[in-house]
Write a protein that holds these residues in place. Structure first.
Motif, short mmCIF file in Angstrom:
data_model
loop_
_atom_site.label_atom_id
_atom_site.label_comp_id
_atom_site.label_asym_id
_atom_site.label_seq_id
_atom_site.Cartn_x
_atom_site.Cartn_y
_atom_site.Cartn_z
N GLU A 21 -0.90 -1.57 7.72
CA GLU A 21 -0.92 -2.60 6.70
C GLU A 21 -1.75 -2.18 5.48
O GLU A 21 -1.55 -2.67 4.39
N ALA A 22 -2.71 -1.28 5.70
CA ALA A 22 -3.58 -0.84 4.61
C ALA A 22 -3.66 0.68 4.59
O ALA A 22 -4.69 1.26 4.88
N THR A 26 -8.61 0.83 -1.92
CA THR A 26 -9.63 1.07 -2.92
C THR A 26 -10.99 1.05 -2.21
O THR A 26 -11.09 0.61 -1.06
N LEU A 27 -12.01 1.50 -2.94
CA LEU A 27 -13.36 1.44 -2.40
C LEU A 27 -13.71 0.02 -1.97
O LEU A 27 -14.25 -0.20 -0.87
N ALA A 28 -13.37 -0.95 -2.80
CA ALA A 28 -13.70 -2.35 -2.48
C ALA A 28 -13.02 -2.79 -1.19
O ALA A 28 -13.61 -3.50 -0.37
N GLU A 29 -11.77 -2.36 -1.01
CA GLU A 29 -11.04 -2.75 0.20
C GLU A 29 -11.64 -2.12 1.45
O GLU A 29 -11.74 -2.76 2.50
N VAL A 30 -12.04 -0.85 1.34
CA VAL A 30 -12.68 -0.19 2.48
C VAL A 30 -14.00 -0.90 2.81
O VAL A 30 -14.31 -1.16 3.98
N ALA A 31 -14.76 -1.23 1.78
CA ALA A 31 -16.04 -1.92 2.00
C ALA A 31 -15.81 -3.24 2.74
O ALA A 31 -16.49 -3.55 3.72
N PHE A 61 -7.78 5.56 -1.75
CA PHE A 61 -8.05 6.57 -0.74
C PHE A 61 -7.02 6.44 0.39
O PHE A 61 -6.54 5.34 0.65
N ALA A 62 -6.71 7.57 1.02
CA ALA A 62 -5.80 7.55 2.18
C ALA A 62 -6.31 8.59 3.18
O ALA A 62 -7.04 9.52 2.80
N TYR B 72 -4.25 8.05 15.75
CA TYR B 72 -3.33 6.94 15.60
C TYR B 72 -3.52 6.26 14.24
O TYR B 72 -2.56 5.83 13.61
N ALA B 73 -4.77 6.19 13.78
CA ALA B 73 -5.06 5.61 12.46
C ALA B 73 -4.29 6.38 11.40
O ALA B 73 -3.71 5.80 10.48
N TYR B 74 -4.26 7.70 11.53
CA TYR B 74 -3.50 8.49 10.55
C TYR B 74 -2.01 8.23 10.66
O TYR B 74 -1.34 7.93 9.66
N VAL B 75 -1.48 8.34 11.88
CA VAL B 75 -0.03 8.21 12.06
C VAL B 75 0.45 6.84 11.58
O VAL B 75 1.44 6.74 10.86
N SER B 76 -0.29 5.79 11.92
CA SER B 76 0.20 4.47 11.54
C SER B 76 -0.05 4.17 10.07
O SER B 76 0.74 3.50 9.43
N SER B 77 -1.13 4.72 9.49
CA SER B 77 -1.36 4.43 8.08
C SER B 77 -0.41 5.24 7.19
O SER B 77 0.05 4.78 6.17
N PHE B 78 -0.08 6.46 7.62
CA PHE B 78 0.86 7.27 6.85
C PHE B 78 2.25 6.65 6.91
O PHE B 78 2.99 6.61 5.92
N GLY B 79 2.62 6.15 8.07
CA GLY B 79 3.86 5.38 8.18
C GLY B 79 5.12 6.19 8.36
O GLY B 79 6.03 5.80 9.08
N VAL B 80 5.20 7.36 7.69
CA VAL B 80 6.44 8.14 7.74
C VAL B 80 6.85 8.52 9.17
O VAL B 80 8.03 8.43 9.52
N PRO B 81 5.89 8.94 10.03
CA PRO B 81 6.31 9.34 11.37
C PRO B 81 7.09 8.24 12.10
O PRO B 81 8.18 8.49 12.61
#
Lengths: 253, 253
Positions: A21-22, A26-31, A61-62, B72-81
């Motif tokens: 979902e995220a 942004t920095l603010a969102e991570v905070a 950031f990603a 898993y945080a990477y795989v799900s945040s990247f989404g493409v996989p």
């Protein structure tokens, strides 16, 4: 908590704040997501960027694919997923359904290997997916390897929200089911995780007899009746489990 | 390097010291593998244990499945996989070979999704596996999306040990290959990673036209001739790439 423990815990929290979902924040969102103040969140994002675990996309950031190395460290050091994969392929081929290997992590079962069914568009469960152990077949096969008191304690602190009308909701009932698992050598869970989903699982023991993981096959009630599940799927599952255990016992090291 | 950066880097180094060769380590072994002194190594092992990422097995330590959450945080945040998986299944089914999605991480290509071939006992490549990008089809498809100067710089700092007799070993030659990739829309790499292995790959672009990943199929020279690869496999690959790009362009978010 010591300073370095705290630093490490916060860094990991920042990694885990990136989700489907995220994916870019942004920095603010991570905070906000990590409950850190902006200065601290910024410091950790910089650290992660410096180490190659985070990349910038414009002002966001990603995560970068280096994060996968961490999960890979687990999969390759545990060894069972890679060793089991060819047997999961045979199993999935035989029953035309997805099969998986899972392990117990506190109250949850975590998928560490998975082979999808041949059919396109099956339930999408990825590596690292977690479910409450007590209501899945993998979890039952794993809980059955523990003393009853321990299994009951895990049940008591499990996430028991959103049960189906069939979900076990009582420690005595769970104990009865676990003793059935021990007797039969496999667990059958009928729509306790989700209405429509039935699955079977068998424990995987290492050469010393310790249960280290479990293997399962899941199907949908519309595709496979209970009789077919028991007469055709269970033997295929038990064969795969025996093959994986044999490979485990004979691995070098 | 600030104190918290160092703490975080060391913690990750401890996680990555666990491998297929060293799945369970004593404190002394972790200290040796990470080049930390015993007191520091012990402190990080305790931290990781406290956070649930490391567990004790007698007098040894091992990673716990919680480590998978990070990958898993990477795989799900990247989404493409996850998005690509059903199309990889169709592709693998069509050509009876394994197919994968990979991304570029500095000089390497990293596998982020993979569907094995139907046949049991194919080359075992797992998620998170890395290869030097310049000598794989996935890597070529990704490098072709970069300006030549950037691709050449990546080539220059790549790990170029253990080439096969066919591996590109010259920046001019690489540039020629990359311009072929751009022209044809796919990369064909013939035994440059390993003798016997041939693979083809196509870039995956998001809705803005940016190449975010690549999709490939690999086969063995004994199973598939070059002509069949081009006449039967390439169209299946390009179809899968188009389907994935379509899904990417239409995903909610």
């Amino acid at each position: 908590m010591s300073e370095s423990v705290r630093a490490f815990e916060r860094g990991l929290r920042v990694i885990r704040s990136f989700t489907a979902e995220a994916p870019e924040q942004t920095l603010a969102e991570v905070a906000r997501a990590t409950e850190l103040n902006r200065a601290t969140a910024r410091r950790f994002l910089m650290t992660l960027e410096e180490l190659g675990y985070v990349r910038r996309v414009g002002d966001r950031f990603a995560l970068s694919p280096r994060v996968l190395d961490l999960g890979y460290a687990y999969v390759s050091s545990f060894g069972v997923p890679q060793l089991a994969l060819p047997y999961l392929e045979t199993l999935s081929e035989r029953v035309s359904e997805a099969s998986s290997v899972g392990v117990l992590d506190d109250t949850e079962v975590v998928y560490v290997a998975r082979v999808p069914a041949k059919r396109v568009m099956t339930v999408s469960i990825g590596l690292g997916t977690r479910f409450p152990a007590y209501r899945t077949s993998l979890g039952r096969a794993l809980l059955a390897a523990l003393p009853d008191a321990e299994a009951t304690a895990i049940f008591a602190r499990s996430d028991r929200r959103d049960p189906t009308p069939r979900t076990v909701d009582d420690p005595d009932e769970l104990r009865t089911r676990l003793s059935e698992v021990r007797e039969r050598g496999y667990a059958l869970v009928d729509q306790e995780l989700e209405i429509g989903v039935r699955s079977i699982a068998a424990p995987l023991r290492d050469a010393t007899g310790r249960t280290v993981a479990a293997v399962n096959v899941s199907t949908h009630v519309n595709r496979t009746g209970k009789q077919e599940l028991q007469q055709r799927f269970v033997p295929a599952l038990l064969r795969a489990a025996a093959d994986i255990e044999h490979a485990l016992a004979n691995r070098p090291n």
